[in-house]
Design a protein around this motif. Structure first.
Motif, PDB file in Angstrom:
ATOM      1  N   ALA C  26       0.844  -1.194   0.000  1.00  9.45           N
ATOM      2  CA  ALA C  26       0.000   0.000   0.000  1.00  9.45           C
ATOM      3  C   ALA C  26       0.879   1.243   0.000  1.00  9.45           C
ATOM      4  CB  ALA C  26      -0.918  -0.007   1.215  1.00  9.45           C
ATOM      5  N   GLY C  27       0.445   2.250  -0.750  1.00 10.31           N
ATOM      6  CA  GLY C  27       1.177   3.511  -0.802  1.00 10.31           C
ATOM      7  C   GLY C  27       2.271   3.551  -1.856  1.00 10.31           C
ATOM      8  N   GLU C  28       2.530   2.419  -2.512  1.00 11.38           N
ATOM      9  CA  GLU C  28       3.635   2.370  -3.480  1.00 11.38           C
ATOM     10  C   GLU C  28       3.174   2.601  -4.912  1.00 11.38           C
ATOM     11  OE1 GLU C  28       6.468  -0.876  -1.150  1.00 11.38           O
ATOM     12  OE2 GLU C  28       5.405  -1.485  -2.963  1.00 11.38           O
ATOM     13  N   VAL C  29       4.107   3.085  -5.719  1.00 10.00           N
ATOM     14  CA  VAL C  29       3.878   3.154  -7.165  1.00 10.00           C
ATOM     15  C   VAL C  29       4.944   2.301  -7.847  1.00 10.00           C
ATOM     16  CG1 VAL C  29       3.842   4.632  -9.209  1.00 10.00           C
ATOM     17  CG2 VAL C  29       2.923   5.488  -7.042  1.00 10.00           C
ATOM     18  N   HIS C  30       4.489   1.317  -8.614  1.00 12.55           N
ATOM     19  CA  HIS C  30       5.416   0.463  -9.360  1.00 12.55           C
ATOM     20  C   HIS C  30       5.271   0.731 -10.848  1.00 12.55           C
ATOM     21  CE1 HIS C  30       6.598  -2.576  -6.180  1.00 12.55           C
ATOM     22  NE2 HIS C  30       5.719  -1.792  -5.559  1.00 12.55           N
ATOM     23  N   ASP C 214       8.071   4.351  -7.250  1.00 15.26           N
ATOM     24  CA  ASP C 214       9.010   3.949  -6.197  1.00 15.26           C
ATOM     25  C   ASP C 214       9.916   2.847  -6.721  1.00 15.26           C
ATOM     26  OD1 ASP C 214       7.829   5.600  -4.072  1.00 15.26           O
ATOM     27  OD2 ASP C 214       6.075   4.333  -4.429  1.00 15.26           O
ATOM     28  N   TYR C 215       9.352   1.995  -7.565  1.00 14.53           N
ATOM     29  CA  TYR C 215      10.128   0.886  -8.132  1.00 14.53           C
ATOM     30  C   TYR C 215       9.886   0.796  -9.628  1.00 14.53           C
ATOM     31  CZ  TYR C 215      10.359  -0.443  -3.265  1.00 14.53           C
ATOM     32  OH  TYR C 215      10.540  -0.420  -1.918  1.00 14.53           O
ATOM     33  N   LYS C 221      10.375 -11.033 -22.300  1.00 10.24           N
ATOM     34  CA  LYS C 221       9.983 -12.421 -22.577  1.00 10.24           C
ATOM     35  C   LYS C 221       9.236 -13.069 -21.412  1.00 10.24           C
ATOM     36  CE  LYS C 221      13.031 -13.655 -26.313  1.00 10.24           C
ATOM     37  NZ  LYS C 221      14.183 -14.457 -26.748  1.00 10.24           N
ATOM     38  N   GLY C 222       8.312 -12.312 -20.830  1.00  8.89           N
ATOM     39  CA  GLY C 222       7.429 -12.891 -19.820  1.00  8.89           C
ATOM     40  C   GLY C 222       8.027 -13.030 -18.437  1.00  8.89           C
ATOM     41  N   ARG C 223       9.190 -12.423 -18.225  1.00  5.97           N
ATOM     42  CA  ARG C 223       9.773 -12.442 -16.868  1.00  5.97           C
ATOM     43  C   ARG C 223      10.233 -11.056 -16.489  1.00  5.97           C
ATOM     44  NH1 ARG C 223      12.393 -17.086 -18.758  1.00  5.97           N
ATOM     45  NH2 ARG C 223      11.468 -18.972 -17.895  1.00  5.97           N
ATOM     46  N   ILE C 224      10.263 -10.786 -15.175  1.00  6.08           N
ATOM     47  CA  ILE C 224      10.877  -9.533 -14.730  1.00  6.08           C
ATOM     48  C   ILE C 224      12.374  -9.795 -14.652  1.00  6.08           C
ATOM     49  CG2 ILE C 224      11.125  -7.943 -12.776  1.00  6.08           C
ATOM     50  CD1 ILE C 224       8.112  -8.242 -12.354  1.00  6.08           C
ATOM     51  N   VAL C 225      13.100  -9.124 -15.548  1.00  2.98           N
ATOM     52  CA  VAL C 225      14.526  -9.431 -15.641  1.00  2.98           C
ATOM     53  C   VAL C 225      15.377  -8.427 -14.869  1.00  2.98           C
ATOM     54  CG1 VAL C 225      14.380 -10.691 -17.814  1.00  2.98           C
ATOM     55  CG2 VAL C 225      14.638  -8.207 -17.861  1.00  2.98           C
ATOM     56  N   LYS C 226      14.785  -7.308 -14.510  1.00  4.44           N
ATOM     57  CA  LYS C 226      15.554  -6.325 -13.767  1.00  4.44           C
ATOM     58  C   LYS C 226      14.602  -5.447 -12.969  1.00  4.44           C
ATOM     59  CE  LYS C 226      19.758  -3.658 -14.616  1.00  4.44           C
ATOM     60  NZ  LYS C 226      20.675  -4.717 -14.172  1.00  4.44           N
ATOM     61  N   SER C 227      14.973  -5.122 -11.738  1.00  8.92           N
ATOM     62  CA  SER C 227      14.171  -4.197 -10.935  1.00  8.92           C
ATOM     63  C   SER C 227      15.077  -3.134 -10.358  1.00  8.92           C
ATOM     64  CB  SER C 227      13.472  -4.941  -9.791  1.00  8.92           C
ATOM     65  OG  SER C 227      12.546  -5.863 -10.320  1.00  8.92           O
ATOM     66  N   GLY C 228      14.534  -1.963 -10.161  1.00  7.13           N
ATOM     67  CA  GLY C 228      15.352  -0.889  -9.595  1.00  7.13           C
ATOM     68  C   GLY C 228      14.478   0.274  -9.191  1.00  7.13           C
TER      69      GLY C 228
END
Lengths: 481, 441, 252
Positions: C26-30, C214-215, C221-228
């Motif tokens: 809650a409270g986050e923006v992705h 925030d993130y 190709k159907g996967r999250i390959v990098k987050s930051g």
């Protein structure tokens, strides 16, 4: 079973809500049709000689005519000798006031949502209730009489205003106009009559409710509306019938006459029993409705919401004789299960600067067939005639059919005639969009269908519009294609 | 025998048929002749279209033929000058040319065609040399019972052309069939049967042009059958510009296999009474059909176009545009049917009919119809009838253009939608010239 | 609030999501970014419950409930809102009527009484201001004949009306000019609170100038390959997606 199929399945198993009968004692004619039956009906109604002769003439003509085969509907051959042509609720003579009406009958109409008691009246609607073949009660008669408006059952009008009936009956729909009109002319039992004198605006909606109750009985009512110069009236018609295994015949005639500057609005919500989900039973609805704009600047507007009947054959039409006269036809026709509808209109432009508008919205579901059939005719002398027709079809599921048969015949170069037709289905993306906003699938379909039919529904008087919307929603609940 | 419409015509024809049969010797047992017999029988029982026939409601051809054509007479000799023959041909059209005079194939005036994989034969020759193929396709698309004139044609037509295009063959030039009639000295009546069998991945353009020259009555009855195989692209033109006393009826039936493309351009310019039946059956997925029609009528010419597009399989597309200009006492009739069968999901079918009436004595009867049994389709039809836009007319006049000229410009603009769809320059120019001349007259 | 574990989904037998893992509080923006065809819109549609997609594996927990168990309308009532990339047109149904139906069904779901006409109108007026949308637009048939910008503003208006817990904005910036983008972003920002969360699906960094995440996650190709953090978005803007693709291919 896919989701769609499942929903369709649910939908097709929906029951007809108005399918109850009332145990009313009836005064009936024996089955069959011959001259004696025609005489019997006429005698029962204590009719003058001229009317009996009129009926006998119609019967003679009917015998020489053939049942039409051109409509896009199929049904087993009707045995005209296996039908009762007269049935009246037994309760002495015609009621003088509501107090004399069989309480059972009043309860019947209450069940239908129609209040006959003036205390609990629908706001500003005068009602003539016709059960089986006989008009049982007309409300607000006195209020209307003060304005010179006559609104009563057809039989009463024959007694009280014979000159008006004689003058106008059969002048718009001649006795031998078609097979079913001829049949009606021979055996009609009752109906409604409305007369609006010169310059009078009828202050309330006039309404007739028809219900077939007795088994094996045909209903043959006649409605005649005469609007004199500069008058206005809005007329509503509603119909229901009980659920029965056998098919029942309904062959009505409606005639409208509009003099100079007169305007008549005629609205119908037709909800006769459509038969069960296997196509058993239901009403055969063969109706001739026609209006003539006799005077200049007159206007006749037909609005219909057709959801019932096993077979519908009906083309409310306008003869635009007066210069600058206007004809309108707004229709929503819904068919489901094994229902068949062949409906539309005829706009006959005779006068100069005449205008007509046609909006037809067909919705087919289940295994039904829904046809629009309409004619726009511009006669040689009808300078500057204008017509616009919009005919849309919506299909739900791939077992049903939608058909469009417009006939456009033009003999005058100044005519502007446009016809458009489209066919579409309710989009899954539309339903998903609604669902994503929290609206369940059934409500979504109702919402979309009502939106689709809005152009027509908004033509209905308020009380009817609500009823019609509910009826559409009810008929089409969950039917996603 | 019960009274049928066109009785006298049919009894004349029956006598002719019997005489014809006697000359056949051994051939009377052939499959084609059996079809002819069935056709005659069909004609004898069903008759010609009766006055009340819904399909011929506005076009009482039977009455016109009984009144005007003597079927006992044999065709007169062709006596027109070669200038007249040249004169009716499309100027600048680079095509393989076949000439028919009073219905009969004329070898010396026609081109010799030698394209690998392309067979073009007079119908009579094909009956002998290509018997098997003819038997396979003759009467298969144009069913006897669908129109009395098909039955009549099937029983009697001796002439016409047989075209077979082998798989993958692209015919480099259009094939132009000129049917020229001479009714200068006597009445003329003839029947034409064309059979086109286009194999897979073929490409061809076939042009039919009908001209009757002369002051006597004439009657032509034409049946075309097109069999269009997978991925074939076939274009068909019918240009009809007959004399004022010409009665003409044609039935063109095409059936398309998957991914094929068929275009029909039907142009009617003159005649007493003309009836064109165009029936296309899209019998495969991914088919495309185009129907363009134009009728520019004057005098008492009566032109009736009946079209049927039958979508049988899914994912196909059809588009129809018919436009008409009616002047004087002419009459235009348009009847267009679109069928979308239950299996023909994802069909897109469009139809449009637009008309302009230039006189209060001109008439248009139009009936566009949709019959749909599949839900996931996009279909629409529209039709309009009106007069020229008076504001536009005034605008042109205000710029100094003479009224008659302004009218012609606007009418030409009206017709141009159909002409623009024609992708053959020579034909387009030819038609534009005729129409412009007509409109400015 | 939202917990996605190893979510896999396919359409017509073609695998599109191949194991998505995502936690949203809650409270986050992705922000979810990625090249075309990486599965961004599929993820949005699967979360909203579109039937064309078949979930072949994984779990989605939304506020303690199994989201995948619910039909689309129930998910919406539970508080999931999808702002469509291509909002659908519904002839004859006004936005007003549409919102009244939706809002009251959602209220019914939560055991609340339907809003009376006055309160409904008051609420509408308030939210209209937020996205600078005109009353006349809301009386017209839903999205019919709307410009691209009007459609997107209408989406955010509906979001404001329904007050969802989780808003998923699917390519809300596509087809918008800079003014419309600003209006839409302001609307989204104004609706942000400690109790709700937002997932912004986008191809371009542009929108993220206005709606600051925030993130940032990159889908490929159907996967999250990098987050930051939001810096990752800037890096993507600068360098394009190729280096991500290379990195991902190298890992695979």
């Amino acid at each position: 079973m896919s989701n769609d199929d499942q929903i369709l399945e649910e939908f097709t198993s929906k029951e007809y809500e108005f399918g109850w009968t009332v145990d009313l004692e009836a005064d009936e004619a024996p089955k069959g049709l011959n001259e004696d039956i025609v005489r019997f009906i006429s005698a029962k109604k204590d009719e003058p000689q001229w009317l009996l002769e009129w009926r006998l003439d119609a019967f003679k003509k009917w015998k020489e005519m053939k049942e039409p085969t051109w409509p896009n509907v199929h049904y087993p051959k009707i045995d005209y000798q296996d039908i009762k042509y007269y049935s009246a609720p037994k309760k002495g003579a015609a009621p003088k006031s509501l107090d004399e009406v069989d309480p059972e009958l009043i309860a019947t109409f209450e069940k239908l949502g129609i209040s006959l008691t003036e205390q609990k009246r629908l706001t500003g609607v005068a009602v003539d209730a016709v059960i089986d073949s006989v008009s049982v009660a007309t409300t607000f008669k006195d209020t209307l009489a003060e304005l010179g408006i006559i609104f009563c059952s057809f039989s009463e009008a024959v007694k009280d205003h014979p000159e008006l009936i004689r003058k106008h009956m059969g002048s718009v729909v001649p006795v031998n106009d078609n097979y079913f009109a001829a049949l009606n002319s021979a055996v009609f039992s009752d109906g409604s009559f409305a007369y609006i004198p010169k310059g009078v605006r009828c202050p309330m909606e006039l309404s007739t409710y028809f219900r077939i109750n007795a088994a094996n009985t045909g209903q043959f009512e006649r409605t005649l509306i005469v609007a004199e110069e500069g008058s206005y009236v809005s007329y509503l018609e509603g119909c229901t019938a009980p659920q029965r295994d056998e098919n029942q015949l309904h062959a009505a005639v409606v005639e409208i006459k509009a003099a100079t500057n007169a305007e008549v609005k005629y609205s119908t919500v037709q909800n006769w029993f459509p038969g069960d989900k296997n196509g058993k039973g239901g009403i055969y609805n063969f109706v001739t409705k026609r209006g003539i704009c006799e005077g200049d600047h007159s206007k006749i507007s037909w609005t219909q919401v057709e959801t019932g009947s096993a077979v519908t054959w009906k083309y409310p039409s306008c003869i635009l004789k007066g210069d600058y006269s206007v004809g309108e036809f707004y229709s929503v026709a819904v068919t489901n299960n094994y229902q068949q509808a062949d409906t539309g209109t005829k706009m006959i432009h005779i006068g100069k600067n005449t205008k007509s508008r046609i909006v037809s919205k067909g919705i087919s579901a289940g295994k039904s067939q829904n046809s629009y059939r309409g004619q726009v005719q511009v006669m040689k002398r009808a300078d500057n005639a204008r017509n616009h027709s919009q005919c849309d079809s919506l299909l739900m599921g791939d077992q049903c059919g939608a058909h469009t048969f417009p006939y456009i015949d033009i003999e005058n170069q100044s005519a502007q005639v446009e016809h458009e037709a489209t066919t579409s289905k309710i989009g899954e993306d539309q339903i998903f969009y609604c669902q994503q906003r929290g609206i369940d699938e059934e409500s979504a379909v109702a919402l979309i269908v009502n939106g689709y039919a809005k152009e027509v529904l908004k033509q209905l008087p308020m009380e009817f519009a609500v009823e019609a919307q509910k009826l559409l929603a009810l008929t089409l609940e969950g039917s996603v294609g | 025998m019960k009274e049928i419409a066109g009785n006298t015509i049919i009894s004349s024809l029956t006598t002719q048929f019997e005489a014809f049969e006697k000359q056949l010797n051994g051939q009377s047992k052939s499959a084609v002749h059996q079809v002819r017999r069935a056709a005659l029988a069909q004609l004898q029982t069903a008759g010609l279209p009766a006055a009340r026939d819904e399909e011929y409601k506005f076009t009482n051809l039977t009455r016109a033929l009984v009144k005007n054509i003597d079927f006992d007479k044999s065709a007169p000799a062709f006596a027109l000058e070669s200038e007249a023959i040249e004169g009716v041909q499309v100027e600048g059209l680079d095509a393989y040319k076949l000439i028919f005079l009073n219905g009969e194939y004329n070898e010396s005036l026609s081109d010799t065609i030698s394209v690998d994989g392309l067979t073009v034969l007079p119908f009579q020759t094909a009956l002998k040399e290509k018997q098997e193929t003819v038997e396979q396709y003759f009467g298969k698309n144009a069913a006897l019972e669908s129109d009395p004139f098909i039955a009549m044609n099937t029983a009697f037509s001796m002439n016409g052309v047989f075209i077979e295009i082998a798989d993958k063959v692209v015919v480099d030039k259009p094939i132009a069939l000129y049917f020229i009639g001479d009714s200068a000295n006597a009445q003329l009546s003839y029947q034409i049967r064309n059979l086109v069998v286009a194999g897979k991945f073929t490409q061809a353009t076939i042009i039919e042009k009908f001209d009757t020259v002369g002051g006597h009555e004439s009657f032509t009855n034409v049946v075309n059958e097109f069999s269009v195989d997978h991925n074939a692209h076939i274009q068909y033109f019918k240009i009809e510009n007959d004399s004022d006393k010409a009665y003409h009826v044609s039935n063109t039936y095409a059936s398309q296999e998957g991914s094929s493309n068929f275009t029909a351009n039907t142009i009617a310019l003159n005649g007493a009474m003309v009836r064109n039946n165009l029936n296309i059956r899209l019998d495969g997925e991914g088919c495309e059909s185009h129907m363009n029609g134009l009728y520019v009528l004057k005098g008492k010419t009566h032109v009736d176009n009946h079209t049927v597009v039958d979508h049988v399989k899914a994912n196909s597309y059809s588009n129809e545009l018919y436009k008409g200009i009616m002047d004087d006492k002419s009459r235009g009739v348009f009847n267009g049917k679109i069928f979308v069968r239950q299996d023909a999901q994802k069909t897109n079918a469009f139809q449009s009919n637009k008309n302009v009436l230039l006189s209060d004595n001109a008439t248009i009867n139009t009936k566009p119809q949709l019959e749909i049994w599949a839900d996931d389709v996009k279909c629409s039809h529209g039709c309009t009838t009106g007069q020229l836009d008076q504001d536009a007319l005034f605008y042109l006049q205000a710029r100094g253009i003479q009224k008659e000229k302004a009218r012609a410009i606007l009418l030409r603009a009206f017709a141009s939608d159909v002409l623009e769809n024609i992708d053959n320059e020579a034909i387009k120019n030819y038609l534009e010239a005729i129409i412009t001349e007509r409109l400015e007259a | 609030m939202l917990s996605i574990k190893n979510l896999q989904a396919s359409v017509e037998e073609k695998e599109i999501l191949r194991g998505i893992n995502l936690e949203v509080k809650a409270g986050e923006v992705h922000a979810i970014m990625g090249p075309n065809g990486s599965g961004k819109s599929t993820l949005a549609s699967v979360l909203a419950g579109k039937e064309d997609y078949e979930v072949t594996g994984g779990e989605v927990d939304f506020m303690g409930k199994d989201l995948l168990e619910f039909d689309a309308d129930v998910r919406a009532r539970e508080g999931v809102f999808l702002a469509f990339q291509y909002p659908v047109e519904i002839p004859g149904v006004s936005t007003t009527n549409f919102m009244k139906t939706a809002l009251n069904q959602i209220r019914e779901h939560h055991g609340e009484k339907p809003l009376d006409a006055v309160s409904f109108l008051k609420r509408m007026k308030e939210k209209m201001k937020l996205v600078e949308i005109d009353q006349s637009l809301l009386s017209r048939s839903l999205n019919e004949g709307f410009s691209g910008g009007e459609k997107k503003r209408n989406e955010i208006f509906q979001m404001a009306m329904l007050e969802p817990k989780l808003a998923i904005l699917d390519e809300t910036d596509s087809g918008l000019d800079i003014d419309a983008l600003r209006i839409v972003a302001n609307g989204v920002n104004a609706l942000k609170s400690k109790e709700n969360a937002t997932i912004v699906v986008t191809h371009y960094q542009r929108l993220l100038d206005y709606i600051v995440p925030d993130y940032v996650h990159v889908l490929y190709k159907g996967r999250i390959v990098k987050s930051g953090t939001k810096d990752l978005a800037l890096e993507l803007e600068e360098k394009g997606y190729d280096w991500i693709k290379e990195e991902a291919e190298a890992q695979a």
